[in-house]
Design a protein around this motif. Structure first.
Motif, PDB file in Angstrom:
ATOM      1  N   CYS A  76       0.787  -1.228   0.000  1.00  0.00           N
ATOM      2  CA  CYS A  76       0.000   0.000   0.000  1.00  0.00           C
ATOM      3  C   CYS A  76       0.822   1.282   0.000  1.00  0.00           C
ATOM      4  N   LEU A  77       1.968   1.301  -0.634  1.00  0.00           N
ATOM      5  CA  LEU A  77       2.710   2.555  -0.706  1.00  0.00           C
ATOM      6  C   LEU A  77       1.906   3.527  -1.554  1.00  0.00           C
ATOM      7  N   ASP A  78       1.417   4.589  -0.955  1.00  0.00           N
ATOM      8  CA  ASP A  78       0.464   5.470  -1.610  1.00  0.00           C
ATOM      9  C   ASP A  78       1.181   6.583  -2.359  1.00  0.00           C
ATOM     10  N   HIS A  79       0.620   6.981  -3.487  1.00  0.00           N
ATOM     11  CA  HIS A  79       1.264   7.999  -4.309  1.00  0.00           C
ATOM     12  C   HIS A  79       1.314   9.346  -3.611  1.00  0.00           C
ATOM     13  N   ARG A  80       0.562   9.499  -2.509  1.00  0.00           N
ATOM     14  CA  ARG A  80       0.630  10.770  -1.786  1.00  0.00           C
ATOM     15  C   ARG A  80       2.044  11.075  -1.313  1.00  0.00           C
ATOM     16  N   LEU A  81       2.852  10.047  -1.086  1.00  0.00           N
ATOM     17  CA  LEU A  81       4.230  10.274  -0.676  1.00  0.00           C
ATOM     18  C   LEU A  81       5.056  10.874  -1.802  1.00  0.00           C
ATOM     19  N   SER A  82       4.656  10.624  -3.037  1.00  0.00           N
ATOM     20  CA  SER A  82       5.359  11.208  -4.169  1.00  0.00           C
ATOM     21  C   SER A  82       4.804  12.570  -4.544  1.00  0.00           C
ATOM     22  N   GLU A  83       3.613  12.875  -4.065  1.00  0.00           N
ATOM     23  CA  GLU A  83       2.998  14.149  -4.392  1.00  0.00           C
ATOM     24  C   GLU A  83       3.243  15.217  -3.335  1.00  0.00           C
ATOM     25  N   LYS A  84       4.024  14.865  -2.297  1.00  0.00           N
ATOM     26  CA  LYS A  84       4.189  15.781  -1.177  1.00  0.00           C
ATOM     27  C   LYS A  84       4.924  17.053  -1.571  1.00  0.00           C
ATOM     28  N   ALA A  85       5.720  16.988  -2.627  1.00  0.00           N
ATOM     29  CA  ALA A  85       6.487  18.163  -3.035  1.00  0.00           C
ATOM     30  C   ALA A  85       5.837  18.842  -4.234  1.00  0.00           C
ATOM     31  N   ALA A  86       6.298  20.034  -4.543  1.00  0.00           N
ATOM     32  CA  ALA A  86       5.741  20.759  -5.685  1.00  0.00           C
ATOM     33  C   ALA A  86       6.021  20.022  -6.984  1.00  0.00           C
ATOM     34  N   GLU A  87       7.147  19.303  -7.046  1.00  0.00           N
ATOM     35  CA  GLU A  87       7.511  18.525  -8.223  1.00  0.00           C
ATOM     36  C   GLU A  87       7.589  17.054  -7.838  1.00  0.00           C
ATOM     37  N   PRO A  88       7.157  16.161  -8.726  1.00  0.00           N
ATOM     38  CA  PRO A  88       7.157  14.733  -8.381  1.00  0.00           C
ATOM     39  C   PRO A  88       8.535  14.104  -8.359  1.00  0.00           C
ATOM     40  N   PHE A  89       9.527  14.740  -8.977  1.00  0.00           N
ATOM     41  CA  PHE A  89      10.881  14.188  -9.031  1.00  0.00           C
ATOM     42  C   PHE A  89      11.882  15.198  -8.497  1.00  0.00           C
ATOM     43  N   TYR A  90      12.994  14.683  -8.004  1.00  0.00           N
ATOM     44  CA  TYR A  90      14.143  15.550  -7.769  1.00  0.00           C
ATOM     45  C   TYR A  90      15.252  15.099  -8.711  1.00  0.00           C
ATOM     46  N   PHE A  91      16.155  16.014  -9.024  1.00  0.00           N
ATOM     47  CA  PHE A  91      17.221  15.743  -9.987  1.00  0.00           C
ATOM     48  C   PHE A  91      18.571  15.983  -9.310  1.00  0.00           C
ATOM     49  N   GLU A  92      19.471  15.049  -9.512  1.00  0.00           N
ATOM     50  CA  GLU A  92      20.823  15.178  -8.960  1.00  0.00           C
ATOM     51  C   GLU A  92      21.829  14.760 -10.020  1.00  0.00           C
ATOM     52  N   LYS A  93      22.740  15.653 -10.363  1.00  0.00           N
ATOM     53  CA  LYS A  93      23.762  15.332 -11.355  1.00  0.00           C
ATOM     54  C   LYS A  93      24.965  14.699 -10.666  1.00  0.00           C
ATOM     55  N   LEU A  94      25.251  13.469 -11.050  1.00  0.00           N
ATOM     56  CA  LEU A  94      26.439  12.785 -10.572  1.00  0.00           C
ATOM     57  C   LEU A  94      27.583  13.033 -11.551  1.00  0.00           C
ATOM     58  N   LYS A  95      28.750  12.523 -11.261  1.00  0.00           N
ATOM     59  CA  LYS A  95      29.853  12.698 -12.206  1.00  0.00           C
ATOM     60  C   LYS A  95      29.676  11.747 -13.383  1.00  0.00           C
ATOM     61  N   ASP A  96      30.435  11.961 -14.411  1.00  0.00           N
ATOM     62  CA  ASP A  96      30.476  11.087 -15.591  1.00  0.00           C
ATOM     63  C   ASP A  96      29.169  11.098 -16.377  1.00  0.00           C
ATOM     64  N   ASP A  97      28.490  12.248 -16.438  1.00  0.00           N
ATOM     65  CA  ASP A  97      27.268  12.377 -17.232  1.00  0.00           C
ATOM     66  C   ASP A  97      26.202  11.370 -16.824  1.00  0.00           C
ATOM     67  N   VAL A  98      25.997  11.266 -15.537  1.00  0.00           N
ATOM     68  CA  VAL A  98      24.927  10.437 -14.986  1.00  0.00           C
ATOM     69  C   VAL A  98      24.034  11.319 -14.124  1.00  0.00           C
ATOM     70  N   TRP A  99      22.727  11.140 -14.285  1.00  0.00           N
ATOM     71  CA  TRP A  99      21.748  11.890 -13.511  1.00  0.00           C
ATOM     72  C   TRP A  99      20.895  10.935 -12.683  1.00  0.00           C
ATOM     73  N   VAL A 100      20.595  11.327 -11.456  1.00  0.00           N
ATOM     74  CA  VAL A 100      19.553  10.661 -10.672  1.00  0.00           C
ATOM     75  C   VAL A 100      18.245  11.405 -10.918  1.00  0.00           C
ATOM     76  N   ILE A 101      17.223  10.663 -11.307  1.00  0.00           N
ATOM     77  CA  ILE A 101      15.856  11.195 -11.333  1.00  0.00           C
ATOM     78  C   ILE A 101      15.131  10.484 -10.201  1.00  0.00           C
ATOM     79  N   GLY A 102      15.017  11.151  -9.070  1.00  0.00           N
ATOM     80  CA  GLY A 102      14.563  10.490  -7.857  1.00  0.00           C
ATOM     81  C   GLY A 102      13.125  10.771  -7.510  1.00  0.00           C
ATOM     82  N   GLU A 103      12.482   9.769  -6.939  1.00  0.00           N
ATOM     83  CA  GLU A 103      11.190   9.937  -6.299  1.00  0.00           C
ATOM     84  C   GLU A 103      11.413   9.898  -4.794  1.00  0.00           C
ATOM     85  N   GLU A 104      10.337   9.884  -4.035  1.00  0.00           N
ATOM     86  CA  GLU A 104      10.492   9.914  -2.594  1.00  0.00           C
ATOM     87  C   GLU A 104      11.246   8.690  -2.071  1.00  0.00           C
TER      88      GLU A 104
END
Length: 408
Positions: free
Chosen positions: A164-192
């Motif tokens: 029962c992991l509810d999508h409300r945990l992913s909707e808690k922020a203004a944007e559904p994803f966060y973005f983090e640039k790692l080295k070597d041209d790799v990106w994290v597209i993260g959810e909660e």
């Protein structure tokens, strides 16, 4: 929080029950409704409270909580969240403890916005540092009848991850994803609760895993790059395959077809391309190799970036807890696969898991996890009981070694 002995998920090798009795005091737990931490009064935790499932009851008025307890209104295993904006006074704590003495419901988890002035007897005591902390940790999105699973010995503290992991945990922020640039041209597209990785080559990009699917992951990836994007899944579980619906196709090992159709129906297979062990994604100047290692699921794979010596591990390599529910044979399969990664021809420098706060992981972390898995398979380590409901044990146990844990 003065004068408390906060244990930040640092565990010793002995059984967790010994840990509780020896160390006592306060422990800090993390998880999907406590990513920044919630506190547990360890002295109030009995052995059969370590791992529990129950139903959320959201009652913010402490007076109503007391009335409900007096009327035997709680069921066994309930997780009661009282997230009011004021601290729980001593007289209310004592009144609640008194009401619970003759309550037919046992093994309750009480979660407050503030540490109560006096600990509640006959229940597990948990709290955030403040009301703002509870909001920041997303506990305020919980509602009655949400399913809870709380494991007080690991980083799992939150809504039941399986059912029962509810999508409300992913909707808690203004944007559904966060973005983090790692080295070597790799990106994290993260959810909660989970990470997806976008690996950029000269001609193509590879997106590893598809998250829950609560928002348009393809659009999120295309906001990073104009390169054509291919999608490949480490395995077929719903928190890694939910976003397949936003793509034209996705690569998945055939042994996990049952896993992906369990949540999304057989029609999702129209988008699935079989992923074979050894398949290489050539992104142009960058190659990603598929390495099949079953264990977490029957079709789990690793992805190895030959350029950067990085392994994308999905759920097959986590700090914990991670789930190995298919028996000793699958555990030994994972042990063998991890040893092959360390001892084989690949010069691996780091591992990127899909969950948990230990990120990245390194060879010494993998060696420690192999030691834990070997102890579980050889039955040389005792597992801690987990509980579907009060006095209703789960068929699985949680095994701990250092900061790592396995649910098997």
């Amino acid at each position: 929080m003065e004068n408390t002995n906060v244990k930040n998920n640092i565990y010793k090798r002995e059984d967790i029950c010994e840990y509780i009795s020896e160390h006592g005091s306060i422990m800090k737990c993390f998880g999907n409704i406590a990513p920044e931490g919630a506190y547990i009064a360890v002295d109030t935790v009995k052995e059969d409270m370590i791992g529990m499932r129950g139903v959320v009851r959201r009652i913010d008025d402490i007076k109503e909580v007391i009335k409900t307890a007096e009327a035997n209104g709680f069921k066994e295993g309930d997780a009661i969240f009282c997230l009011g904006k004021t601290k729980i006074a001593k007289e209310d704590c004592l009144a609640l403890s008194e009401a619970l003495k003759n309550n037919e419901a046992k093994h309750l988890l009480f979660v407050f916005s503030f540490r109560p002035e006096v600990l509640i007897e006959n229940a597990v005591n948990a709290w955030y540092e403040s009301y703002k902390s509870a909001v920041r940790n997303h506990a305020h999105v919980l509602k009655d009848d949400d399913r809870m699973e709380y494991d007080l010995t690991t980083e799992l503290f939150g809504v039941d991850l399986i059912e029962c992991l509810d999508h409300r945990l992913s909707e808690k922020a203004a944007e559904p994803f966060y973005f983090e640039k790692l080295k070597d041209d790799v990106w994290v597209i993260g959810e909660e609760f989970t990470r997806q990785f976008l690996v950029l080559g000269e001609e193509k990009a590879l997106l590893i895993d598809a998250g829950f699917g609560y928002a348009d992951l393809r659009k999120a990836a295309e906001s990073i790059t104009d390169l054509p994007i291919e999608l490949a899944l480490t395995h077929g579980h719903f928190d890694h395959a939910g976003g397949v619906k936003y793509f034209d196709k996705a690569y998945l090992n055939e042994k996990d077809y049952d896993a992906i159709t369990a949540r999304q129906g057989k029609e999702i297979l129209e988008k699935i391309v079989p992923l074979e062990d050894g398949h290489v994604f050539d992104l142009g100047g960058r190659k990603i190799r598929t390495i099949a290692v079953r264990g977490h699921s029957k079709g789990s794979v690793f992805f190895y970036d030959e350029n950067t010596k990085t392994v994308y591990a999905g759920d097959s390599l986590l700090c914990g807890p991670f789930f190995l529910l298919f028996g000793e044979q699958e555990i030994r399969s994972l042990i063998g696969g991890l040893k092959s990664l360390l001892d084989g021809p690949f010069q691996i420098e780091r591992f990127y898991p899909a969950h948990r706060s230990m990120f990245p992981m390194y060879r010494n972390n993998v060696e420690d996890i192999i030691e834990l898995l070997t102890a579980v398979a050889d039955k040389t380590i005792e597992g801690c009981p987990t509980w579907i409901g009060p006095m209703v044990p789960s068929p699985y146990k949680t095994y701990h070694m250092g900061p790592y844990s396995v649910y098997a």
